[in-house]
Design a protein around this motif. Sequence first.
Motif, short mmCIF file in Angstrom:
data_model
loop_
_atom_site.label_atom_id
_atom_site.label_comp_id
_atom_site.label_asym_id
_atom_site.label_seq_id
_atom_site.Cartn_x
_atom_site.Cartn_y
_atom_site.Cartn_z
N LEU A 287 0.79 -1.39 -0.03
CA LEU A 287 0.06 0.07 -0.32
C LEU A 287 0.85 1.39 -0.07
CD1 LEU A 287 -2.93 -0.94 2.24
CD2 LEU A 287 -2.76 -1.15 -0.11
N GLY A 288 2.23 1.09 0.23
CA GLY A 288 2.95 2.00 0.33
C GLY A 288 3.83 2.40 -0.87
N ASP A 289 3.72 1.29 -2.20
CA ASP A 289 4.18 1.24 -3.09
C ASP A 289 4.15 2.46 -4.06
OD1 ASP A 289 5.77 -1.25 -4.98
OD2 ASP A 289 4.87 0.26 -6.19
N ILE B 213 -9.10 1.10 4.99
CA ILE B 213 -10.01 2.47 5.25
C ILE B 213 -8.83 3.59 4.71
CG2 ILE B 213 -10.69 4.12 6.88
CD1 ILE B 213 -11.79 1.65 8.42
N ALA B 214 -7.47 3.54 5.08
CA ALA B 214 -6.64 4.53 4.56
C ALA B 214 -6.54 4.53 2.99
CB ALA B 214 -5.05 4.19 5.31
N ALA B 215 -6.77 3.33 2.45
CA ALA B 215 -6.39 3.14 0.98
C ALA B 215 -7.89 3.81 0.26
CB ALA B 215 -6.40 1.49 0.54
N THR B 216 -8.78 4.15 1.13
CA THR B 216 -10.04 4.66 0.51
C THR B 216 -9.68 6.21 0.21
OG1 THR B 216 -11.09 5.28 2.47
CG2 THR B 216 -11.55 3.13 1.53
N ARG B 217 -8.73 6.56 0.84
CA ARG B 217 -8.24 8.10 0.50
C ARG B 217 -6.95 8.10 -0.26
NH1 ARG B 217 -9.47 7.61 5.93
NH2 ARG B 217 -7.13 7.34 6.79
N ASP B 218 -6.46 7.04 -1.09
CA ASP B 218 -5.32 6.91 -1.94
C ASP B 218 -5.61 7.90 -3.11
OD1 ASP B 218 -3.02 4.89 -2.55
OD2 ASP B 218 -3.91 5.73 -4.48
N ALA C 155 -10.88 -0.03 -5.38
CA ALA C 155 -10.70 -1.43 -5.00
C ALA C 155 -10.83 -1.33 -3.06
CB ALA C 155 -9.24 -1.85 -5.18
N ALA C 156 -10.15 -0.46 -2.62
CA ALA C 156 -10.47 -0.45 -1.04
C ALA C 156 -12.03 -0.13 -0.66
CB ALA C 156 -9.52 0.79 -0.62
N VAL C 157 -12.72 0.51 -1.27
CA VAL C 157 -14.10 0.74 -0.93
C VAL C 157 -14.74 -0.58 -1.28
CG1 VAL C 157 -16.29 1.80 -1.46
CG2 VAL C 157 -14.06 3.10 -1.08
N GLY C 158 -14.54 -1.26 -2.32
CA GLY C 158 -15.19 -2.64 -2.46
C GLY C 158 -14.78 -3.55 -1.69
N GLY C 159 -13.35 -3.64 -1.03
CA GLY C 159 -13.04 -4.49 -0.26
C GLY C 159 -13.67 -4.23 1.21
N LEU C 160 -13.96 -3.26 1.66
CA LEU C 160 -14.48 -2.85 2.83
C LEU C 160 -15.86 -3.52 2.99
CD1 LEU C 160 -13.24 0.61 3.70
CD2 LEU C 160 -12.62 -1.49 4.80
N ALA C 161 -16.53 -3.89 1.89
CA ALA C 161 -17.82 -4.42 2.00
C ALA C 161 -18.08 -5.67 2.93
CB ALA C 161 -18.44 -4.88 0.64
N SER D 22 -16.47 1.80 11.47
CA SER D 22 -15.63 2.68 10.68
C SER D 22 -15.57 2.44 9.35
CB SER D 22 -14.31 2.63 11.53
OG SER D 22 -13.91 1.03 11.43
N ALA D 23 -15.70 0.93 9.05
CA ALA D 23 -15.79 0.77 7.70
C ALA D 23 -16.85 1.11 6.77
CB ALA D 23 -15.85 -0.91 7.49
N VAL D 24 -17.98 1.03 7.41
CA VAL D 24 -19.26 1.66 7.03
C VAL D 24 -19.17 3.40 6.63
CG1 VAL D 24 -21.77 1.97 6.95
CG2 VAL D 24 -20.64 -0.04 7.81
N GLU D 25 -18.53 3.81 7.70
CA GLU D 25 -18.25 5.53 7.48
C GLU D 25 -17.34 5.69 6.52
OE1 GLU D 25 -16.87 6.68 11.26
OE2 GLU D 25 -18.64 6.29 12.33
N ALA D 26 -16.31 4.88 6.27
CA ALA D 26 -15.47 4.97 4.99
C ALA D 26 -16.13 4.84 3.75
CB ALA D 26 -14.17 4.17 5.08
N ILE D 27 -17.03 3.91 3.65
CA ILE D 27 -17.72 3.46 2.33
C ILE D 27 -18.60 4.76 2.27
CG2 ILE D 27 -19.37 2.03 1.01
CD1 ILE D 27 -18.12 -0.16 3.04
#
Length: 326
Positions: free
Chosen positions: A147-149, A175-180, A188-194, A200-205
């Motif tokens: 994720l830091g690549d 959750i951090a990746a949803t702000r990439d 991809a991060a938003v879908g992965g949080l499903a 906190s996951a629902v809030e990020a989505i």
Amino acid sequence: MSPMPITDPFEDFGDVAELARGLDDADPAVRRVAVLALAETADPDAVPPLARAAADPDPDVRRQAALSLGGFDGPETAAALAGALTDPDRSVATAAAESLTELKDARAGDPLLPLAGHGDAFVRAAALRALRGLRLPAALGPAVAALGDPEPAVRAQGVGVIAYLKREEALPSLIAATRDADAEVRRAAVGGLAFARHGSAVEAIAAALHDAEWSVRETAAEALGRAGTAEGAEASGEVLIAALGDATWQVRQKALRSLGRLKLHRAVPTVLAALSEEMASLRKEAAAALGEIADPAAQAGLEGVANDPDPDVRKTARWALARLAA
């Protein structure tokens, strides 16, 4: 009637050892034909000669060997494909990357894990993509590191590994990746949080429903219907109702579908308004959502589209009315 003879399923394709001798021919065209013949046997004994062909001097032979190995599984196949993934000829490496996604044997992870830190971004991304389907706990560390690549494609594949593993301790990373900075990584991060039934996951989505990229908003609208819980349905419903005013029809479509999944009665008036959408697919989705919610207040609206010009809308509206009457 005499019984059917019992036959060897491999006998029609020739002996593996005999076919493998074609790999020693001076003509690369003959060697390539030998690779194809070995693959057709579907015999696990064909893996060692195919692995040898993956290191052939001719790139066309190597490419065909990499493609053919996709029909096999196991650690020996994985090792050969891992080697082909670093081939200097990109067509060979690309073939290996595709074949690696077919692997299901968890032991295939051993040669792949080190490649997640390879110097070539293509190799890193392909290795992570292959590891995703294997669902190896040992892949979590390399995936989080990815994720830091500096390359978005690598970060997106890292997100995919984390999402497939569905580990609660990886939630902060997703959750951090949803702000990439890259939209595909965010999507991809938003879908992965499903998978996460976590506030906190629902809030990020939900926050992703305001993303500047429509594909991210579309994924968020769908993910909320999967991640939402009975306790969080009201909060999820609030942003999904607002999403029905999105300028992009794909976002509105997924929002309608999620509102149906959440069975949110408060959404009925807004969903009823979507029965007037110009696109038939949206009218159908609105009718389906109203059928899932099954609120009597939707009856008049559904009766209004029971004779819609579009047959799919008519069928869905009549199904929804039957749900209300049940």
